[in-house]
Design a protein around this motif. Structure first.
Motif, short mmCIF file in Angstrom:
data_model
loop_
_atom_site.label_atom_id
_atom_site.label_comp_id
_atom_site.label_asym_id
_atom_site.label_seq_id
_atom_site.Cartn_x
_atom_site.Cartn_y
_atom_site.Cartn_z
N THR A 110 0.99 -1.32 0.07
CA THR A 110 0.08 0.13 0.01
C THR A 110 0.75 1.23 0.08
O THR A 110 1.80 1.33 0.85
CB THR A 110 -1.03 0.13 1.28
N LEU A 111 0.53 2.14 -1.03
CA LEU A 111 1.34 3.40 -1.21
C LEU A 111 0.60 4.40 -0.08
O LEU A 111 -0.47 4.73 -0.19
CB LEU A 111 1.20 3.87 -2.50
N LEU A 112 1.41 5.11 0.66
CA LEU A 112 1.30 6.17 1.70
C LEU A 112 1.85 7.48 1.52
O LEU A 112 2.99 7.39 1.07
CB LEU A 112 1.38 5.80 3.04
N LEU A 113 0.94 8.42 1.45
CA LEU A 113 1.72 9.91 1.11
C LEU A 113 0.72 11.05 1.76
O LEU A 113 -0.41 10.59 2.18
CB LEU A 113 2.06 10.06 -0.34
N HIS A 114 1.41 12.20 2.01
CA HIS A 114 0.32 13.00 2.44
C HIS A 114 -0.52 13.54 1.46
O HIS A 114 -1.96 13.68 1.64
CB HIS A 114 1.25 14.43 2.90
N GLY A 115 -0.13 13.82 0.29
CA GLY A 115 -1.12 14.01 -0.82
C GLY A 115 -0.92 15.38 -1.68
O GLY A 115 -1.40 15.51 -2.77
N MET A 196 -3.73 3.05 -2.63
CA MET A 196 -3.15 4.39 -2.19
C MET A 196 -4.01 5.03 -1.19
O MET A 196 -5.41 4.95 -1.23
CB MET A 196 -3.02 5.29 -3.30
N ILE A 197 -3.15 5.69 0.01
CA ILE A 197 -3.93 6.24 0.97
C ILE A 197 -3.11 7.54 1.04
O ILE A 197 -1.95 7.47 1.21
CB ILE A 197 -3.98 5.36 2.28
#
Length: 243
Positions: A110-115, A196-197
């Motif tokens: 799973t890809l995590l980022l602030h956005g 993605m989250i």
């Protein structure tokens, strides 16, 4: 067991009820979770780890208690707290992750980022982001007296508000401050995964999309300005809910 994701709490002294809600959430739910991920903008502003606020001290104590209870706490810097450093992270028991990061979530990468890096149509913001993420700029900024840094943060918040008001006046606020579909597709393609989250946009939703023939899911976390928002993930799936 459950893994929890939150972002965009924007905690500060002006909204004590949300800080109290966060404390209850940590004590009543996060302390018993598999893991807690905070995907940026934990604070409304952060001008260095010498921040003297009661809010910062409270959050560090509460997060440390969660970590000490056995729940790993991970943090990705946001556009409001990109200066949160290793000293504060140690006090709070948090592990700082790079933006973006890939984690294994019940067998699924799973890809995590602030956005904020996905909002490429907001050219003015991206220019500001590039400047303030420069290590030289950060070192020079952090070398200034605390009062000067706090004044800069106030000015930056005012400039951000004026920028948003200008976009609203032009009728482009909704499109420019949201993610760019091309940037989302490129991010999925770059990492070759399908989940993605992120936060940042304050538009909580679960988006199903096709990227190069792959079925992908992008989950956007909500903000905590008026209520809490949490994504609960377990082996059976995801639930995006309000507190």
């Amino acid at each position: 067991m459950t893994t929890l994701f939150i972002s965009d709490l924007h905690l500060d002294a002006e909204r004590p009820a949300i800080t109290e809600l966060f404390g209850r959430f940590l004590r009543e739910e996060a302390a018993g979770a598999d893991a807690l991920y905070i995907l940026g903008d934990l604070f409304e502003a952060w001008v260095g780890d010498d921040d003297p606020s009661d809010t910062g001290a409270f959050v560090a104590r509460e997060l440390r208690a969660v970590a000490d209870a056995g729940t790993p706490v991970s943090f990705i810097r946001g556009n409001r707290d990109f200066l949160l450093g290793d000293d504060y992270a140690r006090r709070a028991g948090m592990t700082v992750l790079s933006d973006p990061s890939v984690v294994m979530l019940y067998g699924r990468p799973t890809l995590l980022l602030h956005g904020d890096t996905l909002c490429t149509d907001d050219v003015a913001y991206q220019q500001f982001r590039a400047q303030t993420r420069n290590p030289t700029w950060q070192a020079q900024f952090l070398a200034q007296p605390l009062a000067a840094r706090m004044a800069f943060a106030q000015q930056a918040r005012a400039a951000s508000k004026a920028h948003q008001q200008g976009l609203q006046g032009q009728g482009t606020m909704e499109s420019i401050t949201d993610v760019a579909p091309a940037a989302v597709g490129a991010m999925f393609a770059q990492f070759g995964i399908d989940t993605m989250i992120h936060g940042h946009t304050h538009r909580p939703a679960v988006h199903e999309l096709d990227v190069g023939g792959r079925a992908c899911k992008r989950t956007v976390l909500g903000d905590w300005y008026e209520q809490g928002s949490v994504l609960r993930v377990d082996a059976d799936g995801m639930r995006l809910e309000r507190l």
